[in-house]
Scaffold this motif. Structure first.
Motif, mmCIF file in Angstrom:
data_model
loop_
_atom_site.group_PDB
_atom_site.id
_atom_site.type_symbol
_atom_site.label_atom_id
_atom_site.label_comp_id
_atom_site.label_asym_id
_atom_site.label_seq_id
_atom_site.Cartn_x
_atom_site.Cartn_y
_atom_site.Cartn_z
ATOM 1 N N LEU A 119 22.054 18.369 -8.706
ATOM 2 C CA LEU A 119 21.021 19.220 -9.280
ATOM 3 C C LEU A 119 21.469 19.760 -10.633
ATOM 4 O O LEU A 119 22.666 19.944 -10.879
ATOM 5 N N ASP A 120 20.509 20.017 -11.481
ATOM 6 C CA ASP A 120 20.796 20.606 -12.784
ATOM 7 C C ASP A 120 21.056 22.101 -12.595
ATOM 8 O O ASP A 120 20.177 22.851 -12.148
ATOM 9 N N THR A 121 22.257 22.549 -12.927
ATOM 10 C CA THR A 121 22.631 23.949 -12.737
ATOM 11 C C THR A 121 22.632 24.739 -14.045
ATOM 12 O O THR A 121 23.084 25.885 -14.056
ATOM 13 N N SER A 122 22.119 24.152 -15.114
ATOM 14 C CA SER A 122 22.196 24.819 -16.410
ATOM 15 C C SER A 122 21.324 26.069 -16.474
ATOM 16 O O SER A 122 21.611 26.975 -17.265
ATOM 17 N N THR A 123 20.276 26.123 -15.671
ATOM 18 C CA THR A 123 19.388 27.281 -15.707
ATOM 19 C C THR A 123 19.546 28.182 -14.486
ATOM 20 O O THR A 123 18.786 29.135 -14.324
ATOM 21 N N ARG A 124 20.507 27.892 -13.651
ATOM 22 C CA ARG A 124 20.729 28.719 -12.462
ATOM 23 C C ARG A 124 21.620 29.905 -12.822
ATOM 24 O O ARG A 124 22.504 29.811 -13.683
ATOM 25 N N THR A 125 21.385 31.027 -12.133
ATOM 26 C CA THR A 125 22.149 32.248 -12.367
ATOM 27 C C THR A 125 22.862 32.668 -11.091
ATOM 28 O O THR A 125 22.627 32.112 -10.007
ATOM 29 N N GLY A 126 23.720 33.677 -11.211
ATOM 30 C CA GLY A 126 24.543 34.093 -10.087
ATOM 31 C C GLY A 126 23.786 34.707 -8.938
ATOM 32 O O GLY A 126 24.297 34.745 -7.808
ATOM 33 N N ASP A 127 22.574 35.222 -9.177
ATOM 34 C CA ASP A 127 21.813 35.835 -8.098
ATOM 35 C C ASP A 127 21.008 34.820 -7.297
ATOM 36 O O ASP A 127 20.324 35.194 -6.340
ATOM 37 N N MET A 128 21.104 33.533 -7.645
ATOM 38 C CA MET A 128 20.399 32.494 -6.900
ATOM 39 C C MET A 128 21.260 31.990 -5.754
ATOM 40 O O MET A 128 22.464 32.264 -5.682
ATOM 41 N N ASN A 129 20.649 31.255 -4.851
ATOM 42 C CA ASN A 129 21.381 30.682 -3.727
ATOM 43 C C ASN A 129 22.485 29.757 -4.230
ATOM 44 O O ASN A 129 22.276 28.961 -5.140
ATOM 45 N N LEU A 176 10.183 19.106 -15.923
ATOM 46 C CA LEU A 176 11.372 18.270 -16.067
ATOM 47 C C LEU A 176 12.381 18.980 -16.962
ATOM 48 O O LEU A 176 12.026 19.547 -17.998
ATOM 49 N N THR A 177 13.661 18.944 -16.560
ATOM 50 C CA THR A 177 14.702 19.558 -17.377
ATOM 51 C C THR A 177 15.072 18.684 -18.564
ATOM 52 O O THR A 177 15.651 19.170 -19.542
ATOM 53 N N ALA A 178 14.738 17.397 -18.480
ATOM 54 C CA ALA A 178 14.994 16.450 -19.576
ATOM 55 C C ALA A 178 14.044 15.273 -19.404
ATOM 56 O O ALA A 178 13.567 15.014 -18.290
ATOM 57 N N ILE A 191 16.885 12.202 -12.113
ATOM 58 C CA ILE A 191 15.842 12.992 -12.776
ATOM 59 C C ILE A 191 15.818 14.379 -12.148
ATOM 60 O O ILE A 191 15.704 14.502 -10.926
ATOM 61 N N ASN A 192 15.944 15.404 -12.972
ATOM 62 C CA ASN A 192 15.943 16.784 -12.480
ATOM 63 C C ASN A 192 14.670 17.492 -12.919
ATOM 64 O O ASN A 192 14.170 17.281 -14.030
ATOM 65 N N ALA A 193 14.178 18.361 -12.034
ATOM 66 C CA ALA A 193 12.942 19.082 -12.324
ATOM 67 C C ALA A 193 12.951 20.409 -11.586
ATOM 68 O O ALA A 193 13.746 20.633 -10.662
ATOM 69 N N LEU A 194 12.062 21.281 -12.014
ATOM 70 C CA LEU A 194 11.850 22.568 -11.360
ATOM 71 C C LEU A 194 10.460 22.552 -10.741
ATOM 72 O O LEU A 194 9.465 22.404 -11.447
ATOM 73 N N ALA A 195 10.407 22.693 -9.417
ATOM 74 C CA ALA A 195 9.141 22.720 -8.696
ATOM 75 C C ALA A 195 8.899 24.117 -8.151
ATOM 76 O O ALA A 195 9.827 24.934 -8.054
ATOM 77 N N ARG A 196 7.661 24.402 -7.784
ATOM 78 C CA ARG A 196 7.301 25.707 -7.244
ATOM 79 C C ARG A 196 6.465 25.530 -5.984
ATOM 80 O O ARG A 196 5.656 24.604 -5.901
ATOM 81 N N SER A 201 4.627 30.411 -5.202
ATOM 82 C CA SER A 201 5.164 29.875 -6.461
ATOM 83 C C SER A 201 6.657 30.148 -6.597
ATOM 84 O O SER A 201 7.156 30.419 -7.690
ATOM 85 N N LEU A 202 7.395 30.072 -5.473
ATOM 86 C CA LEU A 202 8.842 30.273 -5.519
ATOM 87 C C LEU A 202 9.512 29.028 -6.082
ATOM 88 O O LEU A 202 9.163 27.906 -5.700
ATOM 89 N N PRO A 203 10.491 29.176 -6.980
ATOM 90 C CA PRO A 203 11.089 28.016 -7.645
ATOM 91 C C PRO A 203 12.088 27.277 -6.760
ATOM 92 O O PRO A 203 12.774 27.880 -5.927
ATOM 93 N N ALA A 204 12.152 25.972 -6.966
ATOM 94 C CA ALA A 204 13.122 25.123 -6.267
ATOM 95 C C ALA A 204 13.582 24.040 -7.223
ATOM 96 O O ALA A 204 12.781 23.481 -7.985
ATOM 97 N N ASP A 205 14.882 23.753 -7.203
ATOM 98 C CA ASP A 205 15.442 22.681 -8.027
ATOM 99 C C ASP A 205 15.293 21.352 -7.292
ATOM 100 O O ASP A 205 15.595 21.256 -6.091
ATOM 101 N N VAL A 206 14.868 20.329 -8.017
ATOM 102 C CA VAL A 206 14.632 19.010 -7.437
ATOM 103 C C VAL A 206 15.424 17.969 -8.216
ATOM 104 O O VAL A 206 15.508 18.032 -9.451
ATOM 105 N N ALA A 207 16.026 17.030 -7.496
ATOM 106 C CA ALA A 207 16.729 15.904 -8.113
ATOM 107 C C ALA A 207 16.278 14.612 -7.438
ATOM 108 O O ALA A 207 16.248 14.534 -6.203
#
Length: 260
Positions: A119-129, A176-178, A191-196, A201-207
């Motif tokens: 998964l793309d972790t470039s936009t993830r922060t410390g308060d996420m799972n 899409l992250t790219a 392919i990495n993306a952000l889905a809701r 509309s809770l965010p989830a990382d998808v690969a």
């Protein structure tokens, strides 16, 4: 003897006002979060406040009903409106609680346990799972609960499968992250993306990983919820829905079914 004058219940008025405020606040924060005007952590905190306000509205309604029953206080309309609004606001929380009680405690679902897509972790922060490999217990729980979450194997050229994946992605509003990489000279593409989620509309990382293993083209997928201990089956449903549509897209091209 003269009957004492009936009083207007203050608790009934507070029940109506509190219930109305909780309903307006719920609608406002839902719309704000869906259009990304409210960050998810703040959104979850506001949801807790909404539930608390609705509970207070029911508490005021209960006190007002006691006064109405014992002393004949006025305010039956406010009491009814406050109760209905509070129950309407609390209904989604009750449904979510039921789903949490009946769904497995999973929040990271993958079609490949041994080597999950990155998964793309470039936009993830410390308060996420936190992202971690699934334990044997989580693997067994996923297999038993979501047997349809499986990878795909296609006997097609690499570029055809990647094109089919891109076609299915275009039908979704995932971010899409790219850009999708070109297939020329590639044997593996992720392919990495952000889905809701649909409701909150809770965010989830998808690969989505497309791999040429020499004999066939393998498609694996992973979906991980950013917030919350439970995904309420959202990640598994997302993977199954995407891969099922990918099967249909591939079958439409070659007229054959894929191998799971």
């Amino acid at each position: 003897m003269e009957n004492p004058e009936r009083q207007t219940s203050r608790a009934a008025g507070w029940s109506r006002r509190t219930g109305a405020f909780s309903a307006v606040l719920l609608l406002t924060v839902l719309v704000g979060h869906r259009y990304e005007l409210v960050e998810t952590p703040a959104f979850l905190w506001v949801l807790g406040i909404v539930a608390l306000l609705a509970a207070f509205a029911l508490l005021f309604a209960g006190f007002a009903f006691s006064r109405f029953w014992n002393f004949g206080d006025r305010g039956g309309r406010d009491l009814t409106v406050g109760t209905l609004l509070a129950l309407l606001v609390l209904a989604p929380f009750g449904i979510a609680a039921y789903w949490a009680a009946t769904s497995p405690p999973l929040r990271d679902i993958s079609t490949d346990f041994d080597d999950p897509p990155m998964l793309d972790t470039s936009t993830r922060t410390g308060d996420m799972n936190a992202l971690s490999p699934p334990t044997p217990g989580e693997q067994r729980l996923q297999t038993e609960t979501y047997p349809l979450v499986t990878g795909r194997s296609y006997n097609l050229p690499f570029d055809r499968v990647l094109e089919a994946v891109e076609t299915v992605l275009d039908r979704r509003d995932w971010q899409l992250t790219a850009p999708v990489p070109r297939a020329i000279g590639q044997s593996e593409v992720t392919i990495n993306a952000l889905a809701r989620s649909f409701l909150l509309s809770l965010p989830a990382d998808v690969a989505i990983r497309v791999t040429d293993d020499g004999d066939a083209i393998i498609v694996d997928m992973r979906s991980a919820t950013r917030y919350g201990r439970y995904d309420l089956g959202d990640n598994a449903a997302r993977i199954v829905d995407f891969l099922t549509e990918l099967d249909q897209e591939v079958a439409g091209q070659v007229g054959t079914a894929p191998v799971e």
